[in-house]
Scaffold this active site. Structure first.
Site, PDB file in Angstrom:
ATOM      1  N   ALA A   2       0.827  -1.217   0.000  1.00 28.43           N
ATOM      2  CA  ALA A   2       0.000   0.000   0.000  1.00 28.43           C
ATOM      3  C   ALA A   2       0.853   1.255   0.000  1.00 28.43           C
ATOM      4  O   ALA A   2       0.438   2.291   0.503  1.00 28.43           O
ATOM      5  CB  ALA A   2      -0.920  -0.017   1.212  1.00 28.43           C
ATOM      6  N   ALA A   3       2.056   1.173  -0.558  1.00 28.90           N
ATOM      7  CA  ALA A   3       2.984   2.300  -0.461  1.00 28.90           C
ATOM      8  C   ALA A   3       2.957   3.200  -1.687  1.00 28.90           C
ATOM      9  O   ALA A   3       3.502   4.302  -1.661  1.00 28.90           O
ATOM     10  CB  ALA A   3       4.402   1.788  -0.230  1.00 28.90           C
ATOM     11  N   ARG A  60      -1.569   7.243 -11.758  1.00 29.19           N
ATOM     12  CA  ARG A  60      -2.604   7.255 -12.790  1.00 29.19           C
ATOM     13  C   ARG A  60      -3.909   7.923 -12.331  1.00 29.19           C
ATOM     14  O   ARG A  60      -4.765   8.257 -13.131  1.00 29.19           O
ATOM     15  CB  ARG A  60      -2.885   5.813 -13.255  1.00 29.19           C
ATOM     16  CG  ARG A  60      -1.774   5.245 -14.109  1.00 29.19           C
ATOM     17  CD  ARG A  60      -1.850   3.728 -14.236  1.00 29.19           C
ATOM     18  NE  ARG A  60      -1.251   3.034 -13.105  1.00 29.19           N
ATOM     19  CZ  ARG A  60      -1.168   1.704 -12.983  1.00 29.19           C
ATOM     20  NH1 ARG A  60      -1.676   0.928 -13.923  1.00 29.19           N
ATOM     21  NH2 ARG A  60      -0.604   1.160 -11.930  1.00 29.19           N
TER      22      ARG A  60
HETATM   23  C1  UD1 Z   1       0.811  -5.264 -10.432  1.00 25.64           C
HETATM   24  C2  UD1 Z   1       1.618  -6.428 -11.005  1.00 25.64           C
HETATM   25  C3  UD1 Z   1       0.875  -6.995 -12.211  1.00 25.64           C
HETATM   26  C4  UD1 Z   1      -0.526  -7.390 -11.813  1.00 25.64           C
HETATM   27  C5  UD1 Z   1      -1.258  -6.239 -11.154  1.00 25.64           C
HETATM   28  C6  UD1 Z   1      -2.571  -6.704 -10.580  1.00 25.64           C
HETATM   29  C7  UD1 Z   1       3.951  -5.855 -10.522  1.00 25.64           C
HETATM   30  C8  UD1 Z   1       5.242  -5.414 -11.121  1.00 25.64           C
HETATM   31  N1  UD1 Z   1       2.921  -5.971 -11.392  1.00 25.64           N
HETATM   32  O1  UD1 Z   1       0.789  -4.236 -11.409  1.00 25.64           O
HETATM   33  O2  UD1 Z   1       1.549  -8.133 -12.714  1.00 25.64           O
HETATM   34  O3  UD1 Z   1      -1.245  -7.847 -12.948  1.00 25.64           O
HETATM   35  O4  UD1 Z   1      -0.480  -5.701 -10.068  1.00 25.64           O
HETATM   36  O5  UD1 Z   1      -3.321  -5.650 -10.049  1.00 25.64           O
HETATM   37  O6  UD1 Z   1       3.887  -6.124  -9.339  1.00 25.64           O
HETATM   38  N2  UD1 Z   1       3.250  -0.657  -4.264  1.00 25.64           N
HETATM   39  C9  UD1 Z   1       4.048  -0.514  -3.153  1.00 25.64           C
HETATM   40  N3  UD1 Z   1       5.336  -0.095  -3.319  1.00 25.64           N
HETATM   41  C10 UD1 Z   1       5.867   0.158  -4.528  1.00 25.64           C
HETATM   42  C11 UD1 Z   1       5.047   0.005  -5.673  1.00 25.64           C
HETATM   43  C12 UD1 Z   1       3.731  -0.419  -5.503  1.00 25.64           C
HETATM   44  O7  UD1 Z   1       3.615  -0.741  -2.027  1.00 25.64           O
HETATM   45  O8  UD1 Z   1       7.037   0.537  -4.583  1.00 25.64           O
HETATM   46  C13 UD1 Z   1       1.829  -1.077  -4.067  1.00 25.64           C
HETATM   47  C14 UD1 Z   1       0.833  -0.139  -4.692  1.00 25.64           C
HETATM   48  O9  UD1 Z   1       0.436   0.856  -3.742  1.00 25.64           O
HETATM   49  C15 UD1 Z   1      -0.306  -1.064  -5.051  1.00 25.64           C
HETATM   50  C16 UD1 Z   1       0.363  -2.406  -5.278  1.00 25.64           C
HETATM   51  O10 UD1 Z   1       1.655  -2.313  -4.717  1.00 25.64           O
HETATM   52  O11 UD1 Z   1      -1.238  -1.170  -3.985  1.00 25.64           O
HETATM   53  C17 UD1 Z   1       0.479  -2.755  -6.754  1.00 25.64           C
HETATM   54  O12 UD1 Z   1       1.217  -1.745  -7.407  1.00 25.64           O
HETATM   55  P1  UD1 Z   1       0.749  -1.144  -8.799  1.00 25.64           P
HETATM   56  O13 UD1 Z   1       1.702  -0.077  -9.188  1.00 25.64           O
HETATM   57  O14 UD1 Z   1      -0.680  -0.801  -8.763  1.00 25.64           O
HETATM   58  O15 UD1 Z   1       0.986  -2.410  -9.743  1.00 25.64           O
HETATM   59  P2  UD1 Z   1       0.250  -2.738 -11.111  1.00 25.64           P
HETATM   60  O16 UD1 Z   1       0.801  -1.862 -12.174  1.00 25.64           O
HETATM   61  O17 UD1 Z   1      -1.211  -2.728 -10.937  1.00 25.64           O
HETATM   62 CA    CA Z   2      -2.583  -1.974  -9.332  1.00 26.37          CA
END
Ligand code: UD1
Ligand code: CA
Length: 486
Positions: free
Chosen positions: A32-33, A38
């Site tokens: 959740a970080a 977008r």
């Molecule tokens: C991610 C997956 C993708 C999957 C999709 C499903 C990766 C690289 N890709 O993509 O394969 O189909 O989820 O919804 O994981 N977050 C952190 N720290 C970070 C980055 C993200 O805590 O440094 C958290 C975000 O807040 C979010 C979650 O991780 O709640 C997923 O990150 P997000 O950037 O939404 O990944 P997707 O592009 O959706």
């Molecule tokens: Ca996502």
């Protein structure tokens, strides 16, 4: 393994896991970080609301019902304080990912917190439709498969934007790798089996190898998805568990996706209520929060909002354009169109509205009537009492059988302090009266219409507080005649 086998075996209980050894220690980590670029928002993504609650709170609720709040860890980073504050009441733990360098990096930051567990279930804080039942099926599949990594996959009609799951062999649950949308070839983009972003890892397998993740990709981030390939190359078992309920994987990455999720949650709440015996006309126009309770035989008309922890009894009718938050409505209450209520309590058989505004701590007893353009705040209105038209009642204690005439105002505020008005049982307040608090009207007393009452009125008396009427006979005729002479 065929999909059908995966599904049926997934329903087996955790207690039937082979081995008979002690139950594994299982944590849930919620990523959740992220900022949520977008969404183009100042508010962190996981605090955007669907179904009346932040995305993250939905995920926490499902997680805590599987392992208990003390084994749930939210990984927070962007606006961490704000996110912690918003969900602190759930009693979960937090891990800080100060810099957001990808989903793999998020899990790296949780290494210490998770060291004492055998397995970790990883959920996404932006995918709020996930249910406890699906998390449990995923966990049980992972344990039964004795996998190092298990991911929940879903067949989506439109897989755009998600990572795609590549299998070792067609029909095998074993995964070769996960390819992110942006890195996928044209033919890989046609794959409809997507990575949900929900996983279970064997904690040892994850943390002894997570150092092998690299940032050699389009976003220069550590992708958790790359653990599939890392572990597979080491000869460890990586499997996909296809979900039977693909809707649960939907993520809220954009405003349009948030709206779609919200709509699904609303409609499924309405369906649930309808199957429990509540009539809802045009359910697609009604906004009913997840925690709202409604007893059978209540009718909800179009364009109604029932929010927060509102409870509505049976046999009620909630007419159009009512907006009700955190209120408690008894049985057989009629809420006429356009009522607005917050933290109000309505007794059985009361009739409210149209267009009544019941502000916090309005306590309306059984069979009472509150009518058109009446505003109440912090009052008790006793059994069968009526305030039917154009009235303000604030900081007042009103007994039973009282009639409040049209246009009555309790003057409760002297510019600095609030004062109380007490109206005892069976009092009659004439129309257009102003009651200057603090003031008490004794039992069965009458207040004459248009009175300004500044002093207490004893029981059984009549109080009239207005200028006497003066009649000047012939005055109008005389004026007319004077005008005619000019
Ligand atoms: C991610 C997956 C993708 C999957 C999709 C499903 C990766 C690289 N890709 O993509 O394969 O189909 O989820 O919804 O994981 N977050 C952190 N720290 C970070 C980055 C993200 O805590 O440094 C958290 C975000 O807040 C979010 C979650 O991780 O709640 C997923 O990150 P997000 O950037 O939404 O990944 P997707 O592009 O959706
Ligand atoms: Ca996502």
């Amino acid at each position: 393994m065929k999909k059908s086998t995966a599904k049926s075996s997934a329903s087996a209980k955790l207690t039937s896991i082979p081995n008979g050894s002690a139950a594994p220690r299982i944590a849930i980590a919620i990523m959740a970080a992220g900022k949520g670029t977008r969404l183009k928002s100042q508010i962190p993504k996981v605090l955007h609301e669907v179904g009346g609650k932040p995305l993250l709170e939905h995920v926490i609720r499902a997680a805590a019902s599987v392992v208990g709040a003390s084994d749930v860890y939210a990984i927070v980073g962007y606006e961490a304080d704000r996110v912690r504050e918003a969900v602190r009441h759930t009693g979960i733990n937090f891990v800080l990912q100060a810099e957001q360098r990808g989903t793999g990096h998020a899990l790296m930051m949780a290494a210490d917190a998770l060291a004492r567990y055998d397995h970790v279930i990883v959920l996404s804080g932006d995918a709020p439709m996930i249910t406890a039942a699906t998390i449990e099926s995923l966990r049980d599949f992972h344990l039964r498969e004795r996998a190092a990594m298990t991911l929940l996959s879903a067949e989506l009609a439109n897989p755009t934007g998600y990572g795609r799951v590549l299998h070792k062999k067609p029909g095998s649950p074993e995964v070769r790798e996960i390819v992110e949308e942006k890195a996928a070839t044209a033919s890989q983009k046609k794959i409809r089996e997507i990575n949900s972003g929900f996983y279970v890892f064997d904690v040892k397998a994850l943390y002894s190898n997570i150092g092998q993740l690299s940032t050699d990709n389009l976003h220069a981030e550590y992708y958790l998805t790359d653990m599939a390939e890392v572990l597979r190359r080491l000869g460890k078992r990586v499997v996909a568990f296809p979900t039977a309920t693909p809707n649960e994987v939907l993520g809220g990455n954009t405003r349009a996706e948030l709206a779609a999720i919200d709509q699904q949650m609303r409609i499924s709440k309405c369906r649930q209520l309808m199957s429990d015996g509540v009539s809802i006309f045009y359910p697609e126009t009604c906004v009913i929060d997840a925690d709202v309770e409604i007893a059978p035989d209540t009718v909800i008309e179009p364009y109604v909002q029932l929010l927060g922890k509102t409870k509505i009894g049976g046999g009620c009718r909630v007419r159009s354009y009512c907006v009700i938050r955190d209120s408690d409505v008894g049985d057989n209450v009629m809420l006429r169109p356009g009522c607005i209520m917050e933290k109000a309590k309505i007794g059985a058989g009361a009739i409210i509205g149209p267009y009544s505004h019941l502000r916090p701590e309005s306590d309306i007893a059984e069979g009472a009537h509150v009518g058109n353009f009446v505003e109440t705040k912090k009052i008790k209105l006793g059994k069968g009492s009526k305030a039917n038209h154009l009235t303000y009642l604030g900081d007042a204690e009103i007994g039973a059988g009282v009639n409040i005439g049209a246009g009555t105002i309790t003057c409760n505020y002297d510019g600095v302090h609030k004062h109380k008005t007490v109206i005892e049982d069976d009092v009659f307040i004439g129309s257009d009266s102003t009651l200057v608090a603090p003031v008490r009207i004794g039992k069965r007393a009458y207040v004459g219409a248009a009175s300004c009452i500044t002093d207490d009125v004893p029981e059984d008396s009549l109080a009239v507080g207005r200028g006497r009427q003066v009649v000047k006979e012939g005055w109008a005729r005389q004026k007319r005649e004077e005008r005619a002479k000019k």
